[in-house]
Enzyme design. Structure first.
Site, mmCIF file in Angstrom:
data_model
loop_
_atom_site.group_PDB
_atom_site.id
_atom_site.type_symbol
_atom_site.label_atom_id
_atom_site.label_comp_id
_atom_site.label_asym_id
_atom_site.label_seq_id
_atom_site.Cartn_x
_atom_site.Cartn_y
_atom_site.Cartn_z
ATOM 1 N N ALA A 174 0.872 -1.172 0.000
ATOM 2 C CA ALA A 174 0.000 0.000 0.000
ATOM 3 C C ALA A 174 0.911 1.225 0.000
ATOM 4 C CB ALA A 174 -0.874 -0.024 1.240
ATOM 5 N N GLU A 223 4.671 -5.325 7.297
ATOM 6 C CA GLU A 223 3.857 -4.315 7.974
ATOM 7 C C GLU A 223 4.262 -4.034 9.419
ATOM 8 O OE1 GLU A 223 2.683 -6.439 5.777
ATOM 9 O OE2 GLU A 223 1.017 -5.594 4.623
ATOM 10 N N GLU A 237 -0.735 -9.124 -0.483
ATOM 11 C CA GLU A 237 -2.128 -9.464 -0.149
ATOM 12 C C GLU A 237 -3.018 -9.480 -1.394
ATOM 13 O OE1 GLU A 237 -2.329 -6.426 2.988
ATOM 14 O OE2 GLU A 237 -2.915 -8.038 4.351
ATOM 15 N N GLY A 283 0.611 -4.844 1.024
ATOM 16 C CA GLY A 283 -0.661 -4.926 0.297
ATOM 17 C C GLY A 283 -0.495 -5.550 -1.079
HETATM 18 N N1 COA Z 1 4.584 3.313 -0.770
HETATM 19 C C1 COA Z 1 4.974 4.486 -1.268
HETATM 20 N N2 COA Z 1 6.101 4.670 -1.979
HETATM 21 C C2 COA Z 1 6.849 3.589 -2.213
HETATM 22 C C3 COA Z 1 6.519 2.326 -1.722
HETATM 23 C C4 COA Z 1 5.328 2.195 -0.963
HETATM 24 N N3 COA Z 1 4.904 1.035 -0.486
HETATM 25 N N4 COA Z 1 7.475 1.462 -2.099
HETATM 26 C C5 COA Z 1 8.371 2.159 -2.807
HETATM 27 N N5 COA Z 1 7.999 3.448 -2.880
HETATM 28 C C6 COA Z 1 8.707 4.557 -3.535
HETATM 29 C C7 COA Z 1 9.932 4.945 -2.751
HETATM 30 O O1 COA Z 1 9.612 5.846 -1.711
HETATM 31 C C8 COA Z 1 10.766 5.598 -3.825
HETATM 32 O O2 COA Z 1 10.311 6.903 -4.035
HETATM 33 P P1 COA Z 1 11.369 8.092 -4.354
HETATM 34 O O3 COA Z 1 11.995 7.688 -5.657
HETATM 35 O O4 COA Z 1 10.485 9.297 -4.464
HETATM 36 O O5 COA Z 1 12.328 8.080 -3.232
HETATM 37 C C9 COA Z 1 10.423 4.778 -5.061
HETATM 38 O O6 COA Z 1 9.203 4.116 -4.782
HETATM 39 C C10 COA Z 1 11.442 3.718 -5.355
HETATM 40 O O7 COA Z 1 11.653 2.967 -4.181
HETATM 41 P P2 COA Z 1 13.095 2.464 -3.728
HETATM 42 O O8 COA Z 1 12.982 2.008 -2.324
HETATM 43 O O9 COA Z 1 14.129 3.476 -4.075
HETATM 44 O O10 COA Z 1 13.268 1.231 -4.751
HETATM 45 P P3 COA Z 1 14.144 -0.083 -4.562
HETATM 46 O O11 COA Z 1 14.052 -0.788 -5.879
HETATM 47 O O12 COA Z 1 15.482 0.242 -4.007
HETATM 48 O O13 COA Z 1 13.379 -0.940 -3.453
HETATM 49 C C11 COA Z 1 11.451 -1.954 -2.431
HETATM 50 C C12 COA Z 1 12.130 -1.521 -3.752
HETATM 51 C C13 COA Z 1 10.082 -2.471 -2.835
HETATM 52 C C14 COA Z 1 12.274 -3.075 -1.761
HETATM 53 C C15 COA Z 1 11.358 -0.761 -1.471
HETATM 54 O O14 COA Z 1 10.835 0.348 -2.175
HETATM 55 C C16 COA Z 1 10.484 -1.013 -0.279
HETATM 56 O O15 COA Z 1 10.907 -1.650 0.674
HETATM 57 N N6 COA Z 1 9.225 -0.496 -0.309
HETATM 58 C C17 COA Z 1 8.319 -0.584 0.817
HETATM 59 C C18 COA Z 1 7.829 -1.992 1.010
HETATM 60 C C19 COA Z 1 6.866 -2.066 2.184
HETATM 61 O O16 COA Z 1 7.215 -1.889 3.328
HETATM 62 N N7 COA Z 1 5.611 -2.367 1.849
HETATM 63 C C20 COA Z 1 4.596 -2.529 2.844
HETATM 64 C C21 COA Z 1 3.681 -1.387 2.814
HETATM 65 S S1 COA Z 1 2.239 -1.801 3.724
#
Ligand code: COA
Length: 246
Positions: free
Chosen positions: A64, A130, A110, A107
């Site tokens: 999410a 989460e 999910e 999400g």
């Molecule tokens: N919500 C909002 N923004 C998100 C996001 C999320 N769940 N996941 C990634 N983004 C955004 C990042 O903030 C970043 O934005 P920016 O370029 O403005 O800084 C962009 O997407 C790229 O993310 P980044 O982390 O740089 O990419 P990555 O390839 O290095 O890593 C992930 C990818 C998926 C491992 C990492 O983004 C991540 O851990 N995301 C969150 C996962 C999470 O906790 N999800 C549960 C949410 S309930």
């Protein structure tokens, strides 16, 4: 293709292909995407077809949208913003397939769990981080993942932050198959092609009965009663008995 802000939708006669597409946020599910996916569901409820759900850019969905989650309070949690959409997807009349390349987290995971069948690329990663954000995976992971892989592995994912690789997911039965990313959509379409060779009504009732809470022989009998009266059953059985094989 119908234009949308966060998803691409391809409408075909027997299936709808939805591609999550928010490259700037790794396809994180925000309010606009929720709204657009509800529109897709409304179309599929009205005109039942198969659904293929995938993500663009080598990611399924990174969860999410955390910026939106951060701003939500108790009342938004009680609205079940994500869980209602995922339940609606799970209850779509016809089978749904998620083709997962790259991250399916929070999400995003999910959403994949809510589909009937999952295919993965070798880069697929499923996880529910989460609690690390101070919240619960409240859109189905606590019970859907348990149903899919059992309580032991589900708790490893939900409580200990375990991320399931494609290989893990395949061994656990969470995904049906792991195929190279370049072939993922082709394989997913082939799976849907296989389904389209079955009776649509039989698939629909089979899904309904399989998902009926608790299961009950009466439900099976009622669904079968409908199918036994269908013309398609007679046509298909006559074809088999006269030597035709599909
Ligand atoms: N919500 C909002 N923004 C998100 C996001 C999320 N769940 N996941 C990634 N983004 C955004 C990042 O903030 C970043 O934005 P920016 O370029 O403005 O800084 C962009 O997407 C790229 O993310 P980044 O982390 O740089 O990419 P990555 O390839 O290095 O890593 C992930 C990818 C998926 C491992 C990492 O983004 C991540 O851990 N995301 C969150 C996962 C999470 O906790 N999800 C549960 C949410 S309930």
């Amino acid at each position: 293709m119908t234009p949308h802000a966060t998803i691409a939708v391809e409408e075909l006669d027997d299936r709808v292909v939805v591609t999550l597409r928010r490259p700037e946020a790794r396809n994180a599910i925000n309010a606009a995407m929720i709204r657009e996916l509800h529109e897709v569901c409304a179309g599929l409820e009205e005109n039942p077809r198969l659904l293929l759900l995938t993500g663009a850019g080598g990611v399924f969905a990174a969860g999410a949208d955390i910026a939106e989650l951060r701003a939500r309070g108790r009342d938004q949690a009680l609205q079940g913003i994500n869980s209602r959409l995922f339940d609606r997807i799970a209850r779509l009349p016809m089978p749904t397939v998620a083709a997962v390349d790259g991250y399916a987290l929070g999400g995003g995971a999910e959403l994949a769990y809510a589909c009937d069948i999952r295919l993965a690329s070798p880069a697929a990663t499923f996880g529910n981080p989460e609690p690390g954000l101070g919240i619960l995976a409240a859109a189905g992971a606590t019970w859907r993942l348990r149903d899919l892989v059992g309580a032991s592995v589900a708790k490893q994912v939900l409580l200990a932050g375990r991320r399931l690789t494609a290989e893990d997911a395949w061994r656990l039965g969470l995904v049906a198959e792991v195929v190279p990313a370049d072939d993922l959509l082709k394989r997913a379409h082939a799976l849907l092609d296989r389904m389209t060779r079955s009776s649509a009504l039989a698939l629909r009732l089979t899904k309904l009965v399989t998902d009926a809470p608790g299961g009950h022989p009466v439900t099976d009998d009622l669904a079968q009663a409908i199918l036994f009266e269908s013309q398609e059953k007679h046509t298909r059985m006559d074809a088999f008995l006269s030597g035709e094989r599909s």
